[in-house]
Design a protein around this motif. Structure first.
Motif, PDB file in Angstrom:
ATOM      1  N   PRO A  44       0.790  -1.298  -0.119  1.00  0.00           N
ATOM      2  CA  PRO A  44      -0.091   0.000   0.193  1.00  0.00           C
ATOM      3  C   PRO A  44       1.059   1.203   0.049  1.00  0.00           C
ATOM      4  CG  PRO A  44      -0.954  -1.502   1.519  1.00  0.00           C
ATOM      5  CD  PRO A  44       0.500  -2.194   1.081  1.00  0.00           C
TER       6      PRO A  44
ATOM      7  N   MET B  74       1.817   1.198  -3.813  1.00  0.00           N
ATOM      8  CA  MET B  74       0.421   1.014  -4.803  1.00  0.00           C
ATOM      9  C   MET B  74      -0.813   1.470  -4.381  1.00  0.00           C
ATOM     10  SD  MET B  74       1.416  -2.934  -5.629  1.00  0.00           S
ATOM     11  CE  MET B  74       3.074  -3.486  -5.845  1.00  0.00           C
TER      12      MET B  74
ATOM     13  N   ASN C  31      -4.817   3.021  -4.188  1.00  0.00           N
ATOM     14  CA  ASN C  31      -6.061   2.851  -4.831  1.00  0.00           C
ATOM     15  C   ASN C  31      -6.774   3.964  -4.009  1.00  0.00           C
ATOM     16  OD1 ASN C  31      -8.496   2.621  -6.003  1.00  0.00           O
ATOM     17  ND2 ASN C  31      -8.762   0.712  -5.141  1.00  0.00           N
ATOM     18  N   PRO C  32      -6.944   5.289  -4.522  1.00  0.00           N
ATOM     19  CA  PRO C  32      -7.563   6.146  -3.622  1.00  0.00           C
ATOM     20  C   PRO C  32      -8.883   5.881  -3.394  1.00  0.00           C
ATOM     21  CG  PRO C  32      -6.949   6.954  -5.655  1.00  0.00           C
ATOM     22  CD  PRO C  32      -6.432   5.810  -5.658  1.00  0.00           C
ATOM     23  N   HIS C  33      -9.635   4.956  -4.037  1.00  0.00           N
ATOM     24  CA  HIS C  33     -10.945   4.784  -3.714  1.00  0.00           C
ATOM     25  C   HIS C  33     -11.195   3.799  -2.985  1.00  0.00           C
ATOM     26  CE1 HIS C  33     -12.417   6.681  -7.551  1.00  0.00           C
ATOM     27  NE2 HIS C  33     -11.271   6.334  -8.336  1.00  0.00           N
ATOM     28  N   SER C  34     -10.164   3.055  -2.303  1.00  0.00           N
ATOM     29  CA  SER C  34     -10.330   2.010  -1.406  1.00  0.00           C
ATOM     30  C   SER C  34     -10.458   2.475   0.110  1.00  0.00           C
ATOM     31  CB  SER C  34      -9.283   1.121  -1.587  1.00  0.00           C
ATOM     32  OG  SER C  34      -9.050   0.010  -0.449  1.00  0.00           O
ATOM     33  N   VAL C  35     -11.351   2.252   0.711  1.00  0.00           N
ATOM     34  CA  VAL C  35     -11.279   2.457   2.357  1.00  0.00           C
ATOM     35  C   VAL C  35      -9.957   1.857   2.921  1.00  0.00           C
ATOM     36  CG1 VAL C  35     -12.439   2.389   4.561  1.00  0.00           C
ATOM     37  CG2 VAL C  35     -13.372   2.773   2.427  1.00  0.00           C
ATOM     38  N   MET C  36      -9.681   0.624   2.456  1.00  0.00           N
ATOM     39  CA  MET C  36      -8.604  -0.136   2.871  1.00  0.00           C
ATOM     40  C   MET C  36      -7.308   0.661   2.833  1.00  0.00           C
ATOM     41  SD  MET C  36      -8.134  -3.054   4.701  1.00  0.00           S
ATOM     42  CE  MET C  36      -9.219  -4.482   4.218  1.00  0.00           C
ATOM     43  N   CYS C  37      -7.155   1.310   1.638  1.00  0.00           N
ATOM     44  CA  CYS C  37      -6.004   1.933   1.291  1.00  0.00           C
ATOM     45  C   CYS C  37      -5.905   3.017   2.210  1.00  0.00           C
ATOM     46  CB  CYS C  37      -6.056   2.519  -0.065  1.00  0.00           C
ATOM     47  SG  CYS C  37      -4.487   3.322  -0.500  1.00  0.00           S
ATOM     48  N   GLU C  38      -7.133   3.770   2.527  1.00  0.00           N
ATOM     49  CA  GLU C  38      -6.861   5.091   3.192  1.00  0.00           C
ATOM     50  C   GLU C  38      -6.648   4.656   4.773  1.00  0.00           C
ATOM     51  OE1 GLU C  38     -10.706   6.640   4.434  1.00  0.00           O
ATOM     52  OE2 GLU C  38      -9.395   7.778   6.034  1.00  0.00           O
TER      53      GLU C  38
END
Lengths: 257, 400
Positions: free
Chosen positions: B114, B117, B119-126
């Motif tokens: 993370p 890589m 993915n700004p759409h992912s809550v998991m990424c945030e």
């Protein structure tokens, strides 16, 4: 841009021969055997409901839930339709398994370096101008591959031509924002295990309503917190100054500034 | 003031050692055999006990940002004595959660992905980003305590110079990821039971973490002032209790109002597997402690406050486990109960957390009664010796 590809699955034409699964297994190098449910070795499977067979597989959504939830972007949606997976990126958080509205991704639980597995929509074949293995294998035309727009027109035409034969709905046209798998059915979809609660709004929008507030929380929150700090700090300074002034009256001091 | 009487946990040391060893063995099994052989997770139930533990750990560590905000940003300086315990709780809590998350990942060797890589759409990424950044902020907030101990003063000045923006950053990060743990479930309206699913999940997660974080810090102040003098005046502790009561009340009103407005009355009032879990969580964690905390007598009584805070923490645990597990079960056809290895890993890591906390609390100036006076300080520390939290190194200092 390549036109969006799709498959039209007409449940009234399916005879349950399972050639689609056999073709899929051959294409993907999976052990040949009849499987009734999606699994690590069955990317497509026929579920039987009375005398109807419903083909399950990845729906390759237009706005895929799995692509939106993946924290590292291991899942991607291509313009032509396929939702692809890159195991080299995957961290194994399994959010895609949790979030997929169709319960499609399957996990290699027994591996120490697990990946997910699911239907790939044969991107290599599509790129070569071929149809996916399952569509090619289907002897009755129950699965038909083509451009999404054209298939939608054809599906609407089939319903119009024989309104008694089909329920007046193309599942996947708008469900969860539209999918690459379009279904026609002689009985209501709810009776065939299709989730009627999903609605037409793409699932990722539910998350976006919260995530879109992040920039506001950061900017407004930051200013607010800094402001409160400044005000309370200033108040403490003023208090300290005033008390030192009072002291100054009783005991003259040099700190007059 | 009447001293708080807690039942003594006899043999904490062997218990902790056993738990940690069992947890370590379980972890070895998990890494060599894979998730399938060692957990009860499945395609139908891809998240289980460990995710619940993460929610719990993060929620109980919430005092890290609320107390820092209150004292350093809002200048409620009289609460200064609980800043360090709060930061320590948060720091340990976050490290444990990160550890559990890595164990939970199917590909722990990819845990750093993370970072590069996105993915700004992912809550998991945030959440991954917030966790990493906030743990960094916490380590900066914690560093002065450690440096002070070893009399290294120049970096402390440097850290103090930049502390304000970092503290604000920390509070913002906490607000974001505390609520984002709720946002994780926004995308599964078709799976999560209606008693827990609501578009307000992030808001509810945020409000409840304030109550649970404060309760945790109240529990700590009570436990660590048991044999010595109270290191937080009773009046201030009672104020914290008021803040907890307020958060509980706001949570309850928002939760019930939201449920009713979305037609949840039937779900709430019919006796089902789910409604029992729902009311258990709400009564234990919110209604009863709120009612208790309304009374001044409870707020100033150590025993009363201890019981109420403990209930808040338990109810909170119930709430998070319900959201992560119960609400996703299809009772009775598809249920989930963690495997023994999942449980051992969780218990082992929890025991590590308690040991780390007690060790640091004994060896670093965390619970300070007064800033000055070295002998006084020593007395306070040995007063803080606490059978529940005695680490081997300090056994000889234990009050007999």
């Amino acid at each position: 841009m390549t036109p969006k590809k799709a498959m039209l699955i007409d449940l009234s034409l399916c005879v349950g021969c399972n050639a689609c699964q056999a073709g899929c297994k051959e294409e993907n190098g999976l052990p040949p055997s009849d499987e009734k449910y999606l699994s690590l070795t069955a990317y497509t499977a026929l579920n039987k409901y009375n005398d109807l067979y419903v083909r399950r597989m990845c729906q390759h959504c237009d706005v895929p839930t799995c692509v939106s939830v993946c924290p590292v972007g291991a899942l991607t949606k291509s313009g032509a339709g396929p939702v692809s997976y890159d195991g080299e990126k995957c961290i194994g958080c399994r959010y895609c398994l949790q979030a997929c509205p169709f319960h499609v991704p399957k996990y290699e639980w027994s591996s120490t370096k697990p990946s997910i597995r699911k239907c790939k929509f044969c991107p290599n074949r599509i790129a070569k101008g071929l149809q996916p293995a399952c569509a090619e294998a289907c002897p009755t035309g129950a699965t038909k591959f083509g451009d999404r727009d054209e298939l939608l027109i054809e599906a609407a035409g089939r319903i119009k031509a024989e309104p008694g034969k089909y329920v007046s709905r193309i599942y996947g046209e708008q469900d969860v924002g539209g999918t690459s798998m379009l279904y026609l059915s002689p009985v209501p979809f709810e009776q065939l295990g299709f989730d009627s609660r999903l609605g037409k709004i793409p699932m990722p929008m539910l998350t976006m309503s919260a995530l879109s507030k992040v920039p506001n929380v950061v900017s407004v929150g930051g200013v607010l917190l800094a402001g409160i700090w400044w005000i309370t700090n200033r108040r403490a300074e003023v208090q300290a100054h005033e008390s030192s002034l009072k002291k100054g009256k009783t005991q003259p001091q040099e700190d007059d500034e | 003031m009447r001293a708080l009487k807690l039942p003594r946990l006899i043999g904490w040391r062997p218990i902790a050692t056993t738990l940690i060893l069992a947890g370590a063995l379980a972890a070895v099994a998990r890494f060599t055999l894979g998730l399938g052989a060692t957990t009860n997770l499945s395609d139908e139930f891809p998240w289980g006990l460990w995710i619940g533990f993460d929610f719990l750990g993060i929620g109980l560590a919430a005092s890290g940002f609320t107390i820092v905000a209150a004292v350093h940003l809002f200048h409620a300086e009289e609460y200064e004595p609980i800043v360090r315990p709060a930061i320590l709780t948060a720091f340990i809590g976050y490290l444990l959660v990160v550890l559990v998350l890595i164990i939970d990942l199917g590909r722990p060797d990819h845990f750093w992905h993370p970072l590069v890589m996105w993915n700004p759409h992912s809550v998991m990424c945030e959440i991954s980003w917030c966790l990493m950044l906030y743990t960094t902020v916490l380590s900066l907030e914690f560093a002065p305590i450690l440096l002070e101990k070893f009399h290294i003063h120049s970096p402390i000045k440097w850290i103090h110079a930049v502390s304000l923006p970092f503290m604000i950053f920390g509070v913002l990060l906490s607000t974001l990821h505390q609520s984002s743990f709720g946002s994780l479930y926004l995308i599964v309206p078709n799976r999560l039971h209606a008693l827990w699913y609501t578009p307000l999940l992030p808001v509810l997660f945020f409000i409840s973490c304030i109550a649970s974080g404060l309760s945790m810090i109240v529990l700590e102040t009570l436990i660590f002032s048991r044999n010595g003098r109270p290191f937080l005046p009773t009046r201030l502790r009672a104020n914290l209790a008021k803040a907890i009561a307020l958060a509980l009340a706001v949570y309850f009103v928002v939760r019930i109002q939201d449920l009713l407005s979305r037609g949840g009355f039937r779900d709430m009032t019919t006796l089902t597997y789910y409604s029992v879990a729902f009311w258990a969580e709400l009564l234990i964690g919110f209604v009863i402690p709120f009612a208790m905390l309304l009374f001044e007598k409870v707020r100033i009584s150590p025993t009363g406050l201890y019981s109420a805070s403990l209930m808040v923490v338990l109810g909170f645990a119930f709430n998070r486990m319900n959201t992560a597990i119960t609400g996703l079960e299809h009772y009775p056809s598809q249920t989930y109960f963690p495997s023994i290895i999942e449980i051992f890993i969780m218990l082992g890591i929890t025991a590590c957390g308690f040991c780390a906390f007690s060790f640091i609390a004994e060896h670093l100036p965390i619970f300070r009664i007064e800033e000055s006076g070295n002998s006084h300080h020593q007395e306070a520390l040995s007063g803080a010796q606490e059978p529940l939290f005695v680490s081997p190194e300090c056994e000889d200092l234990r009050p007999t």
